[in-house]
Design a protein around this motif. Structure first.
Motif, PDB file in Angstrom:
ATOM      1  N   ILE A 139       0.846  -1.194   0.000  1.00 22.30           N
ATOM      2  CA  ILE A 139       0.000   0.000   0.000  1.00 22.30           C
ATOM      3  C   ILE A 139       0.875   1.235   0.000  1.00 22.30           C
ATOM      4  CG2 ILE A 139      -1.659   1.344   1.372  1.00 22.30           C
ATOM      5  CD1 ILE A 139      -2.739  -1.343   2.428  1.00 22.30           C
ATOM      6  N   VAL A 140       0.531   2.182  -0.847  1.00 17.55           N
ATOM      7  CA  VAL A 140       1.184   3.486  -0.883  1.00 17.55           C
ATOM      8  C   VAL A 140       0.166   4.533  -0.463  1.00 17.55           C
ATOM      9  CG1 VAL A 140       2.242   5.237  -2.362  1.00 17.55           C
ATOM     10  CG2 VAL A 140       2.773   2.822  -2.711  1.00 17.55           C
ATOM     11  N   LEU A 141       0.557   5.444   0.405  1.00 18.20           N
ATOM     12  CA  LEU A 141      -0.298   6.559   0.791  1.00 18.20           C
ATOM     13  C   LEU A 141       0.051   7.764  -0.082  1.00 18.20           C
ATOM     14  CD1 LEU A 141      -0.291   6.319   4.701  1.00 18.20           C
ATOM     15  CD2 LEU A 141      -1.918   5.337   3.075  1.00 18.20           C
ATOM     16  N   LEU A 142      -0.978   8.349  -0.693  1.00 22.39           N
ATOM     17  CA  LEU A 142      -0.817   9.486  -1.592  1.00 22.39           C
ATOM     18  C   LEU A 142      -1.588  10.666  -1.006  1.00 22.39           C
ATOM     19  CD1 LEU A 142      -0.175  10.908  -4.317  1.00 22.39           C
ATOM     20  CD2 LEU A 142      -2.165   9.695  -5.284  1.00 22.39           C
ATOM     21  N   GLY A 143      -0.878  11.650  -0.460  1.00 23.15           N
ATOM     22  CA  GLY A 143      -1.527  12.743   0.263  1.00 23.15           C
ATOM     23  C   GLY A 143      -1.431  14.066  -0.452  1.00 23.15           C
TER      24      GLY A 143
END
Length: 323
Positions: A139-143
């Motif tokens: 999972i990658v968090l894209l903020g």
């Protein structure tokens, strides 16, 4: 078409009206290149996730065979559906894409107390755990905007493969508070909020009274749409939530952060100029990459900036073997 994925654990897909009954989000699409625009026939599937006694709305583009997932995080004054066009960037188009409406924005309620920034962190961490329980894909968090710092704080104690952010600022600094506020002189109000306690923290005021929604985009028409959107900049914010954002310390000091991080910063960001992110970014101890999004404002919609974002995200995912 909308992708109808199995519901994540604890979710309820029939919880109530969704974005099929809301139309304001469709007005943002004209500002994006045609290939990224989202309409009713290609919008993400909608889900409701039961989280700590409340319901959180999720947009999901399910791709069960994708090698990884991206969880996109909005900031103050926006919501998950506004990020749907970014999920159509070529670099992300083959990944599963999830965008929650964080508590208090979009279609997700904030509870009687109005919630806190710490609730946002808990929400994201719990969502990561739910997704990891479904399958082991990275999972990658894209903020985006405030969501960049949220991605950093959530990733500090969550099992994620990396973080992509468009800004990383420390809101406890007066210099940052002056740019975040609707008017620079409101930094004095921020000091009052630091001391607020009890019933005062539950008082609610319009989002655009406190934060500089006018600077969310360099396109005046886009910013005006956000200002008028009752689910976004035209909504209401508790003073307690505002205070919690201003007082938020990093979940870990930058020197101790241990996830790969890409800062893809809009070059012409009038809300949080790149220099405000440089100090925090420069202290991060994990592998980092910086990319400038040419010609782009705070929430990038410009073609040059989107092309740079796409290229930077692809390079980041390839370098750290996330896809």
């Amino acid at each position: 078409m909308a992708f109808n994925a199995p519901s994540p654990p604890g979710s309820a897909t029939d919880a109530g009206p969704g974005y099929r009954e809301q139309h304001h989000w469709q007005r943002y699409q004209e500002f994006f290149p045609g290939s990224l625009r989202v309409a009713a026939d290609n919008a993400p599937a909608e889900q409701w996730w039961r989280w700590r006694g409340s319901l959180v709305h999720l947009d999901r583009v399910a791709r069960p065979d994708a090698p990884a997932k991206v969880i996109a995080l909005h900031g103050v004054g926006s919501y998950g559906r506004m990020l749907a066009p970014y999920g159509r960037l070529p670099a992300l188009a083959d990944l599963e894409f999830i965008a929650p409406d964080l508590p208090g924005f979009g279609l997700s309620g904030a509870g009687a107390s109005g919630g806190t920034y710490r609730d946002w962190i808990r929400c994201v961490r719990d969502l990561v755990r739910e997704e990891r329980a479904r399958d082991p894909r990275p999972i990658v968090l894209l903020g985006f905007s405030t969501g960049g710092r949220l991605a950093y704080d959530a990733a500090a104690r969550a099992e994620v493969a990396g973080v992509i952010a468009t800004c990383l600022v420390d809101p406890s600094r007066d210099e940052v508070r002056r740019t975040l506020a609707a008017r620079p002189e409101m930094v004095r109000l921020a000091r009052v909020l630091d001391l607020a306690r009890g019933p005062l923290t539950m008082s609610r005021v319009p989002v655009h009274w406190l934060v500089n929604i006018a600077a969310i985009s360099n396109h005046t028409q886009y910013a005006n749409l956000v200002w008028a959107d009752r689910l976004a900049g035209g909504g209401w914010l508790s003073l307690g939530f505002a205070r919690s954002c201003l007082q938020a310390r990093p979940a870990v000091e930058p020197e101790g952060f241990d996830r790969p991080l890409l800062l893809a910063h809009p070059e012409e960001d009038r809300w949080t100029p790149p220099k405000l992110s440089e100090g925090f970014f420069g202290r991060i101890g994990s592998p980092t990459r910086w990319a400038s999004l040419r010609g782009a404002g705070h929430l990038p919609v410009e073609e040059s900036g989107l092309a740079d974002l796409d290229r930077a995200v692809r390079d980041f995912l390839d370098e750290f073997d996330i896809q």
